[in-house]
Design an enzyme around this catalytic site. Structure first.
Site, mmCIF file in Angstrom:
data_model
loop_
_atom_site.group_PDB
_atom_site.id
_atom_site.type_symbol
_atom_site.label_atom_id
_atom_site.label_comp_id
_atom_site.label_asym_id
_atom_site.label_seq_id
_atom_site.Cartn_x
_atom_site.Cartn_y
_atom_site.Cartn_z
ATOM 1 N N TYR A 1 0.833 -1.208 0.000
ATOM 2 C CA TYR A 1 0.000 0.000 0.000
ATOM 3 C C TYR A 1 0.865 1.255 0.000
ATOM 4 O O TYR A 1 0.621 2.212 -0.745
ATOM 5 C CB TYR A 1 -0.901 -0.059 1.226
ATOM 6 C CG TYR A 1 -1.908 1.044 1.387
ATOM 7 C CD1 TYR A 1 -2.908 1.248 0.449
ATOM 8 C CD2 TYR A 1 -1.884 1.859 2.516
ATOM 9 C CE1 TYR A 1 -3.860 2.248 0.628
ATOM 10 C CE2 TYR A 1 -2.831 2.848 2.708
ATOM 11 C CZ TYR A 1 -3.810 3.041 1.754
ATOM 12 O OH TYR A 1 -4.747 4.037 1.940
ATOM 13 N N LYS B 1 0.996 4.057 -2.945
ATOM 14 C CA LYS B 1 0.544 5.414 -2.619
ATOM 15 C C LYS B 1 1.642 6.445 -2.836
ATOM 16 O O LYS B 1 1.355 7.597 -3.199
ATOM 17 C CB LYS B 1 0.031 5.464 -1.184
ATOM 18 C CG LYS B 1 -1.325 4.804 -0.993
ATOM 19 C CD LYS B 1 -2.384 5.417 -1.906
ATOM 20 C CE LYS B 1 -3.785 5.007 -1.552
ATOM 21 N NZ LYS B 1 -4.797 5.584 -2.471
#
Length: 304
Positions: free
Chosen positions: A165, A169
Site C-alpha cells: 500500500y 501510494k
C-alpha cells in the site's frame, strides 16, 4: 449556486466511505457526478457489484442533483475509458477526476504473497494511471482539468505491515507531481490528499493491543469520511490555489506536507571514497536523518 456549478466530476470508489462523501458534496456544490465503484469488499476481489455506485447516484438524484453510476474497475483501462465516455454523453463534459478507489491487503513484507503486492499496486497505482491517462488529453484540449488523487501517510511517513500500500501510494504522489508539472501550461492541476478517516479499509487493520484499540475508537468518532470531502472539493473548485502538492485532512485539521528536497550536503573536492564517506560525510549528515517513525508515532495526539 455551488462552487462546482456546471462542472462534471468522475469519482472512483464513490460507492462508500470517502468517495461517497466526495460524490455527495460535489453534487451538492452543483457538479454532475459519475459515481464509479466496482463494488468489491475492502480487501478487493472479483465480486464486482453495481449496487454501491447505483445507491449513491440515486441518493444524489433524489436530493435534486445530477448523477449516474458506473461499476467498472479502475484496473481495467477499457472500463475507465467507458467512464469517461459516459460522462461526456450524459453530461456533455468532464472537468475533474477524484480517485479515492482502493483496498488493503496488509501483512508484514517478509510474509507477503505476490498477489497481495500486485493487486494492491494494480488498484492504487495502475488505477491512478488509468484514470489520468484516459482523461489527460481531453483536459489538455479543453484547457482545464483538475485531478484530486489520494495517498496515505503509510507511504508519506511510514507504517508497519503495509509495504504494498505504501509503495503504491507514494507512486501516486510521483504521478500527481508529474501531471502537475507537465500540465501547468495547459490549465491542468493535480494534487494529492492523505486522508485520516474511519472507513471499511481502516476497519480491516487488526487490533492487537489496547493502544491500537483506543486509536480505533478515536477514529470511529473523530475521523469521519465527510471531513475529507471539503478539501477534495475545494481543490477541485479552486485549482489555481496549488498544484503538485500533498495535503492531509484529519478531523478538523488540514495539513500541507513537505516533499523531498536536499537538506544536508557534504563536499569533498578530491572525490569521495568509501572510507571518507564513512568517516566524514555520514557523521555530518547524522543529525539530519529522518527517524524510522510511523504515522501513529508522528500523529500521536487526539484529532482536533
Amino acid at each position: 449556486m455551488g462552487v462546482l456549478q456546471d462542472k462534471v466530476v468522475l469519482i472512483t470508489g464513490g460507492g462508500n466511505g470517502i468517495g461517497m462523501e466526495c460524490a455527495k458534496l460535489a453534487a451538492k456544490e452543483g457538479a454532475a457526478v459519475v459515481v464509479n465503484d466496482f463494488g468489491s469488499g475492502p480487501r478487493g476481489g472479483a465480486e464486482g457489484d453495481a449496487t454501491p455506485a447505483e445507491n449513491v447516484a440515486r441518493a444524489i438524484r433524489d436530493a435534486g442533483g445530477r448523477a449516474i453510476a458506473h461499476a467498472g474497475s479502475v484496473t481495467d483501462y477499457g472500463a475507465v475509458e467507458d467512464m469517461v465516455q459516459q460522462a461526456l454523453k450524459a453530461f456533455g463534459g468532464l472537468h475533474i477526476v477524484m480517485n479515492p478507489a482502493g483496498f488493503l491487503r496488509d501483512g508484514m513484507f517478509h510474509r507477503m504473497e505476490t498477489p497481495d503486492w500486485t493487486e494492491v499496486v494494480d488498484v492504487h497505482l495502475q488505477g491512478a494511471f488509468n484514470v489520468a491517462h484516459a482523461t489527460v488529453n481531453h483536459f489538455r484540449e479543453q484547457g482545464e482539468g483538475a485531478y484530486v488523487f489520494f495517498t496515505s501517510t503509510s507511504g508519506v511517513i511510514g507504517a508497519m505491515g503495509q509495504a504494498n500500500y505504501a509503495a503504491a501510494k507514494m507512486g501516486v504522489c510521483g504521478l500527481s507531481r508529474s501531471l502537475a508539472i507537465e500540465g501547468a501550461k495547459k490549465g491542468i492541476h493535480s494534487n494529492v490528499i492523505a486522508p485520516f478517516a474511519w472507513s471499511r479499509l481502516v476497519a480491516t487493520i487488526p487490533v492487537k493491543d489496547e493502544a491500537s484499540a483506543q486509536r480505533v475508537a478515536r477514529a470511529q468518532t473523530k475521523l469521519r469520511a465527510e471531513q475529507i470531502a471539503p478539501l477534495a472539493v475545494a481543490l477541485a473548485a479552486k485549482p489555481e490555489f496549488c498544484s503538485g502538492q500533498i495535503l492531509g485532512a484529519r478531523g478538523n485539521e488540514v495539513f500541507l506536507f513537505s516533499q523531498p528536497r536536499p537538506i544536508k550536503t557534504a563536499i569533498n573536492l578530491s572525490g569521495w571514497t568509501v572510507e571518507s564517506l564513512a568517516e566524514s560525510a555520514f557523521p555530518a549528515m547524522r543529525g539530519a536523518l529522518t527517524p524510522l517513525e510511523t504515522s501513529p508515532d508522528l500523529f500521536n495526539y487526539d484529532p482536533v
